[in-house]
Design an enzyme around this catalytic site. Sequence first.
Site, PDB file in Angstrom:
ATOM      1  N   ASP A 236     138.602 -59.084 105.423  1.00 24.33           N
ATOM      2  CA  ASP A 236     139.438 -59.754 104.418  1.00 24.33           C
ATOM      3  C   ASP A 236     140.576 -60.527 105.069  1.00 24.33           C
ATOM      4  O   ASP A 236     140.940 -61.615 104.630  1.00 24.33           O
ATOM      5  CB  ASP A 236     140.026 -58.726 103.444  1.00 24.33           C
ATOM      6  CG  ASP A 236     138.952 -58.171 102.534  1.00 24.33           C
ATOM      7  OD1 ASP A 236     137.876 -58.793 102.457  1.00 24.33           O
ATOM      8  OD2 ASP A 236     139.191 -57.114 101.909  1.00 24.33           O
TER       9      ASP A 236
ATOM     10  N   GLU B 249     102.860 -59.198 102.830  1.00 24.76           N
ATOM     11  CA  GLU B 249     104.287 -59.144 102.495  1.00 24.76           C
ATOM     12  C   GLU B 249     104.448 -58.488 101.138  1.00 24.76           C
ATOM     13  O   GLU B 249     103.512 -58.476 100.345  1.00 24.76           O
ATOM     14  CB  GLU B 249     104.858 -60.576 102.381  1.00 24.76           C
ATOM     15  CG  GLU B 249     104.760 -61.354 103.651  1.00 24.76           C
ATOM     16  CD  GLU B 249     105.098 -62.826 103.448  1.00 24.76           C
ATOM     17  OE1 GLU B 249     105.707 -63.174 102.420  1.00 24.76           O
ATOM     18  OE2 GLU B 249     104.731 -63.609 104.330  1.00 24.76           O
TER      19      GLU B 249
ATOM     20  N   ASP C 246     110.311 -59.255  93.094  1.00 26.19           N
ATOM     21  CA  ASP C 246     110.325 -59.647  91.686  1.00 26.19           C
ATOM     22  C   ASP C 246     111.697 -60.168  91.273  1.00 26.19           C
ATOM     23  O   ASP C 246     112.534 -59.439  90.772  1.00 26.19           O
ATOM     24  CB  ASP C 246     109.919 -58.434  90.834  1.00 26.19           C
ATOM     25  CG  ASP C 246     109.538 -58.848  89.433  1.00 26.19           C
ATOM     26  OD1 ASP C 246     109.380 -60.056  89.190  1.00 26.19           O
ATOM     27  OD2 ASP C 246     109.397 -57.959  88.578  1.00 26.19           O
TER      28      ASP C 246
ATOM     29  N   GLU D 155     113.025 -65.472  97.509  1.00 24.09           N
ATOM     30  CA  GLU D 155     113.217 -64.853  96.203  1.00 24.09           C
ATOM     31  C   GLU D 155     114.662 -64.375  96.083  1.00 24.09           C
ATOM     32  O   GLU D 155     115.156 -63.655  96.959  1.00 24.09           O
ATOM     33  CB  GLU D 155     112.253 -63.662  96.091  1.00 24.09           C
ATOM     34  CG  GLU D 155     111.952 -63.242  94.685  1.00 24.09           C
ATOM     35  CD  GLU D 155     110.927 -64.135  93.973  1.00 24.09           C
ATOM     36  OE1 GLU D 155     110.518 -65.181  94.530  1.00 24.09           O
ATOM     37  OE2 GLU D 155     110.543 -63.765  92.851  1.00 24.09           O
TER      38      GLU D 155
ATOM     39  N   LYS E  89      98.808 -57.652  92.372  1.00 20.11           N
ATOM     40  CA  LYS E  89      99.878 -57.073  91.546  1.00 20.11           C
ATOM     41  C   LYS E  89      99.663 -55.569  91.397  1.00 20.11           C
ATOM     42  O   LYS E  89      98.554 -55.121  91.068  1.00 20.11           O
ATOM     43  CB  LYS E  89      99.866 -57.710  90.155  1.00 20.11           C
ATOM     44  CG  LYS E  89     100.078 -59.217  90.188  1.00 20.11           C
ATOM     45  CD  LYS E  89     101.516 -59.582  90.025  1.00 20.11           C
ATOM     46  CE  LYS E  89     101.789 -59.832  88.581  1.00 20.11           C
ATOM     47  NZ  LYS E  89     103.073 -60.450  88.342  1.00 20.11           N
TER      48      LYS E  89
ATOM     49  N   CYS F 266     113.624 -41.846  53.341  1.00 19.49           N
ATOM     50  CA  CYS F 266     114.544 -41.579  54.443  1.00 19.49           C
ATOM     51  C   CYS F 266     114.443 -40.103  54.848  1.00 19.49           C
ATOM     52  O   CYS F 266     114.598 -39.221  53.996  1.00 19.49           O
ATOM     53  CB  CYS F 266     115.972 -41.912  54.021  1.00 19.49           C
ATOM     54  SG  CYS F 266     117.180 -41.442  55.280  1.00 19.49           S
TER      55      CYS F 266
ATOM     56  N   CYS G 169     117.963 -38.342  53.962  1.00 21.50           N
ATOM     57  CA  CYS G 169     118.535 -38.163  52.624  1.00 21.50           C
ATOM     58  C   CYS G 169     117.512 -38.345  51.515  1.00 21.50           C
ATOM     59  O   CYS G 169     117.833 -38.172  50.343  1.00 21.50           O
ATOM     60  CB  CYS G 169     119.706 -39.123  52.420  1.00 21.50           C
ATOM     61  SG  CYS G 169     119.203 -40.832  52.217  1.00 21.50           S
TER      62      CYS G 169
ATOM     63  N   CYS H 245     117.334 -47.375  55.256  1.00 15.83           N
ATOM     64  CA  CYS H 245     117.725 -46.534  54.138  1.00 15.83           C
ATOM     65  C   CYS H 245     118.919 -47.181  53.446  1.00 15.83           C
ATOM     66  O   CYS H 245     119.945 -47.419  54.069  1.00 15.83           O
ATOM     67  CB  CYS H 245     118.101 -45.146  54.660  1.00 15.83           C
ATOM     68  SG  CYS H 245     118.990 -44.187  53.427  1.00 15.83           S
TER      69      CYS H 245
ATOM     70  N   CYS I 174     123.680 -40.758  52.889  1.00 16.82           N
ATOM     71  CA  CYS I 174     122.777 -40.517  54.016  1.00 16.82           C
ATOM     72  C   CYS I 174     123.614 -40.046  55.219  1.00 16.82           C
ATOM     73  O   CYS I 174     124.461 -40.798  55.725  1.00 16.82           O
ATOM     74  CB  CYS I 174     122.050 -41.825  54.313  1.00 16.82           C
ATOM     75  SG  CYS I 174     120.833 -41.670  55.597  1.00 16.82           S
TER      76      CYS I 174
HETATM   77  S1  IVH Z   1     104.525 -67.104  98.721  1.00 18.19           S
HETATM   78  C1  IVH Z   1     102.804 -71.199  98.477  1.00 18.19           C
HETATM   79  N1  IVH Z   1     105.577 -64.732  99.193  1.00 18.19           N
HETATM   80  O1  IVH Z   1     105.832 -64.901  93.632  1.00 18.19           O
HETATM   81  C2  IVH Z   1     103.470 -69.896  98.648  1.00 18.19           C
HETATM   82  N2  IVH Z   1     105.806 -65.635  97.014  1.00 18.19           N
HETATM   83  O2  IVH Z   1     103.542 -66.997  92.126  1.00 18.19           O
HETATM   84  C3  IVH Z   1     104.060 -69.435  97.410  1.00 18.19           C
HETATM   85  N3  IVH Z   1     107.110 -64.218  95.484  1.00 18.19           N
HETATM   86  O3  IVH Z   1     107.337 -67.325  92.103  1.00 18.19           O
HETATM   87  C4  IVH Z   1     104.791 -68.211  97.394  1.00 18.19           C
HETATM   88  N4  IVH Z   1     107.536 -62.594  96.902  1.00 18.19           N
HETATM   89  O4  IVH Z   1     108.721 -66.657  94.060  1.00 18.19           O
HETATM   90  C5  IVH Z   1     105.364 -65.701  98.275  1.00 18.19           C
HETATM   91  N5  IVH Z   1     106.473 -62.670  99.777  1.00 18.19           N
HETATM   92  C6  IVH Z   1     106.283 -63.624  98.870  1.00 18.19           C
HETATM   93  C7  IVH Z   1     106.781 -63.528  97.559  1.00 18.19           C
HETATM   94  C8  IVH Z   1     106.514 -64.557  96.650  1.00 18.19           C
HETATM   95  C9  IVH Z   1     107.703 -63.037  95.668  1.00 18.19           C
HETATM   96  C10 IVH Z   1     107.090 -64.962  94.197  1.00 18.19           C
HETATM   97  C11 IVH Z   1     107.383 -66.418  94.310  1.00 18.19           C
HETATM   98  C12 IVH Z   1     106.566 -67.068  93.223  1.00 18.19           C
HETATM   99  C13 IVH Z   1     105.582 -66.037  92.855  1.00 18.19           C
HETATM  100  C14 IVH Z   1     104.183 -66.506  93.202  1.00 18.19           C
END
Ligand code: IVH
Length: 665
Positions: free
Chosen positions: A33, A108, A112, A168, A307, A402, A405, A420, A426
């Site tokens: 700081d 990777e 999200d 992200e 996913k 309800c 009541c 209600c 009530c």
């Molecule tokens: S690669 C062409 N790697 O997932 C390459 N995407 O539909 C495109 N996302 O909205 C993305 N983690 O923001 C990639 N390790 C990762 C990711 C990633 C999250 C998201 C990205 C995109 C969606 C893909």
Amino acid sequence: MKEKIEALRREIEELNYRYYVLSDPLVSDRDYDEKIKELERLELDYPQYADANSPTQRVGSDINLDFRQVEHQYPMLSLSNTYSEREVRDFYERTVKALGEDFETVCELKYDGVSISIKYLDGALSQAITRGDGVHGDDVTANVRTIRSIPLKLHGKDFPNEFEVRGEILMPWSVFDDLNRERIEDEEPPFANPRNAASGTIKLRDPKIVALRHLDAFIYYVLGEGLPSTGHYENLTKAGDWGFKVSDAIKKCTNLDQILAYIAYWDVERKNLPVATDGVVIKVNSTASQNFLGATAKSPRWAIAYKFPPERAVTRLLSVSYQVGRTGVVTPVANLEAVQLSGTVVKRASLHNADNIEKLDLHAGDNVYVEKGGEIIPKITGVDVSSRTLFVGEKITFIDKCPECGAKLIRIEGEAANFCPDKNHCPPQIKGKIEHFISRRAMNIDGLGGEKVGQLYDSGLIHDASDLYTLNPADVLRLDRWARKSVDNLIGSIRRSKEVPFERVLFALGIPEVGETVAKRLAIAFRSIDCLMSATIEDLVSVSDIGIVTAQSVLDFFADALNKTFVERLKSFGLRFVIDDAVLSGNSDILSGQTFVISGVFKKHSRDEYKAMIEKHGGKNSGSVSSKTDYILAGDNMGPAKLDKANSLGIKIISEDEFLEKTGG
Ligand code: IVH
């Protein structure tokens, strides 16, 4: 001096990097700081050396962003999603075939949050753009500059003069939980999940507020001409050296089994991460192979997302209970055989409303699917119809009376809720009214929370709020969890409430449509409850800002014999039903005709104090932003929805200091 300033900037950025990217701080917060303060001082003294990428700019500037739409240099594609091992295998085999040989992949985590594309020129952050429609996005550079894990200046020298990173933006769970807690306290709707919170935050028009939200970011893709390597993995590793935050979880794989093992490992381990993930991304490593495979209109052929399945459990529906809220709305809740889900034991799940029960076609004893998606509260997403035996339980239908009541429930056309209507008999609704009566902004009676109000009511000591004034301390002391001291406090607080001014007593009565501001207007206009009770509809609507709906609600309230008796009893106990002269004096009209919305958390006064000041100076408070709003008095963590709306309506936002200056406070 220029060199000194630049050296200090470099030093602070290095400290930022150690703290936010490596989680390995070099110095104490205090030392940090002090350095920031020194740099701020120097920048103030030498404005000719200003730099938008200075670490002092990370706190956000005051400018309000009107996002400029810009075209992406390289379109931002999305990934095709897969949900099963089979589909991952297909992707792998398809790719081997297309490439004609085995290949390296990079696995990777799929974070999200919200995707971002950031351009760097000569080692400095130059522009950050949201995904938008993939071709055009919003320029959110000023907001992205506040994210401390995104470097403003790069380390080293071996980066191309011009390149982009994609990544992200995330809101860590801990920040998300704190933010939602504040929003609930602030009576703003909480965000459903960290993704929504991150996306709302990055679109805020005030970078200062973004800075307070503590966003984080992982970089997962580097693109441009002249990158250091022909491998995606190697380029990402390099990006890590340049100061970007790259996930430790990235892994090179050379066969399908390794990919599947990676998925299996992270499906479990991701629960221990500080940020939300929803899958795994599998990418071909070689950029030459990537180019060879190309892309469809929507997504690259060299990568897919797997996913994770939503966390789901199957359990038996034991029964459905119905909860009556303080406003009379009846909510169905499923009682379930206890089941483990995402590390917690779930016994109940929301069923939302009558339409949802109908849609699910629920029967008693059904095996139901319970899911915790990105949301926090588990929900029932379906019935395992195949497990029904010949003896299907009875179909669940929404109750028509309800449960508290016995009154016949009603449903307003076009609304999903059943409620209600018998607010005077009530129990949960009566308890709700008592809770409102004692609340801080109304009679401010301490020592009673929702639970204790319930206890006093259920034990028959009070039937409505007026009974508080005849409470016998000895009776309360006989109840569970009461001690001499807490009873004394309560009785003292009830006695003191007799001094609460008329306008707050009027608010405490809980007349529908009569909030704090309206109560005050009515109190000032009619001066006593007797005059108010004998007012006609014409008298009422002639008061500024009192419309026909409020006027009718006031008339209806006092037409009800029970309410009249309630008021008479309160009068007999000595509550104030006449306006205090002090309220009418000491006022000014400098804010007359101006409507304020207060939002956020303040440092110098409480929200209630600001509200009172606005009214004292003739201004009006409103809970929601509309074209009638003149000012937003904004503290920290102002809600993004409010901010967006304010900006779109061109409403002025003032800080607490500006407000105090304006009112001479
Ligand atoms: S690669 C062409 N790697 O997932 C390459 N995407 O539909 C495109 N996302 O909205 C993305 N983690 O923001 C990639 N390790 C990762 C990711 C990633 C999250 C998201 C990205 C995109 C969606 C893909």
